[in-house]
Design a protein around this motif. Structure first.
Motif, mmCIF file in Angstrom:
data_model
loop_
_atom_site.group_PDB
_atom_site.id
_atom_site.type_symbol
_atom_site.label_atom_id
_atom_site.label_comp_id
_atom_site.label_asym_id
_atom_site.label_seq_id
_atom_site.Cartn_x
_atom_site.Cartn_y
_atom_site.Cartn_z
ATOM 1 N N MET A 20 0.842 -1.203 0.000
ATOM 2 C CA MET A 20 0.000 0.000 0.000
ATOM 3 C C MET A 20 0.877 1.253 0.000
ATOM 4 N N MET A 21 1.961 1.220 0.774
ATOM 5 C CA MET A 21 2.898 2.355 0.802
ATOM 6 C C MET A 21 3.487 2.582 -0.591
ATOM 7 N N LEU A 39 12.686 8.224 -9.403
ATOM 8 C CA LEU A 39 12.831 8.767 -8.050
ATOM 9 C C LEU A 39 13.350 7.701 -7.101
ATOM 10 N N TYR A 40 12.842 6.491 -7.233
ATOM 11 C CA TYR A 40 13.282 5.387 -6.374
ATOM 12 C C TYR A 40 14.772 5.136 -6.581
ATOM 13 N N GLY A 76 4.587 10.949 4.988
ATOM 14 C CA GLY A 76 4.323 10.219 6.221
ATOM 15 C C GLY A 76 4.377 8.722 6.041
ATOM 16 N N VAL A 77 3.786 8.246 4.949
ATOM 17 C CA VAL A 77 3.776 6.813 4.671
ATOM 18 C C VAL A 77 5.199 6.305 4.402
ATOM 19 N N LEU A 78 5.977 7.057 3.659
ATOM 20 C CA LEU A 78 7.358 6.640 3.381
ATOM 21 C C LEU A 78 8.176 6.585 4.666
ATOM 22 N N LEU A 86 14.078 7.907 0.338
ATOM 23 C CA LEU A 86 13.065 8.192 -0.671
ATOM 24 C C LEU A 86 12.211 9.385 -0.243
ATOM 25 N N ALA A 87 11.898 9.471 1.042
ATOM 26 C CA ALA A 87 11.143 10.621 1.553
ATOM 27 C C ALA A 87 11.918 11.912 1.304
#
Length: 105
Positions: A20-21, A39-40, A76-78, A86-87
């Motif tokens: 989900m993240m 980005l990853y 927040g999820v990251l 990644l955040a």
């Protein structure tokens, strides 16, 4: 339920949450015309070809079909899953967007 069953359920739940993240991140990228894989890779250069990300990209929809994902939600999820690198990259992208006038927070 024995200990092994509980452990298996916890692991399965974590994997579902992690997927989900990844989906939140990938859809946020699609919504902002960004390449999630690029980005990853910027955050994790040694993890080229992340299979979970590639599979999840198939689940994204066009930005027109998607609900908005606030910047603070994706960050927040990251961070919740320890994806601080990644955040950081996402945060840089958000800064660039806000300089251009996109302030969805």
């Amino acid at each position: 339920m024995d200990g092994k069953e509980v452990e298996k359920r916890v692991i399965e739940q974590y994997k579902q949450d992690e997927n989900m993240m990844i989906l939140v991140f990938a859809q946020w990228c699609v919504n902002h015309d960004l390449d999630p894989e690029a980005l990853y890779l910027e955050a994790y250069p040694k993890q080229q070809g992340n299979l979970a990300l590639q599979k999840t990209l198939e689940l994204t929809v066009t930005k027109e079909e998607s609900e908005e994902i606030p910047h603070h939600s994706v960050l927040g999820v990251l961070q919740l899953f320890g994806n601080d690198d990644l955040a950081f990259i996402v945060s840089q992208q958000i800064d660039r967007m806000q300089q251009k006038g996109d302030s969805l927070d």
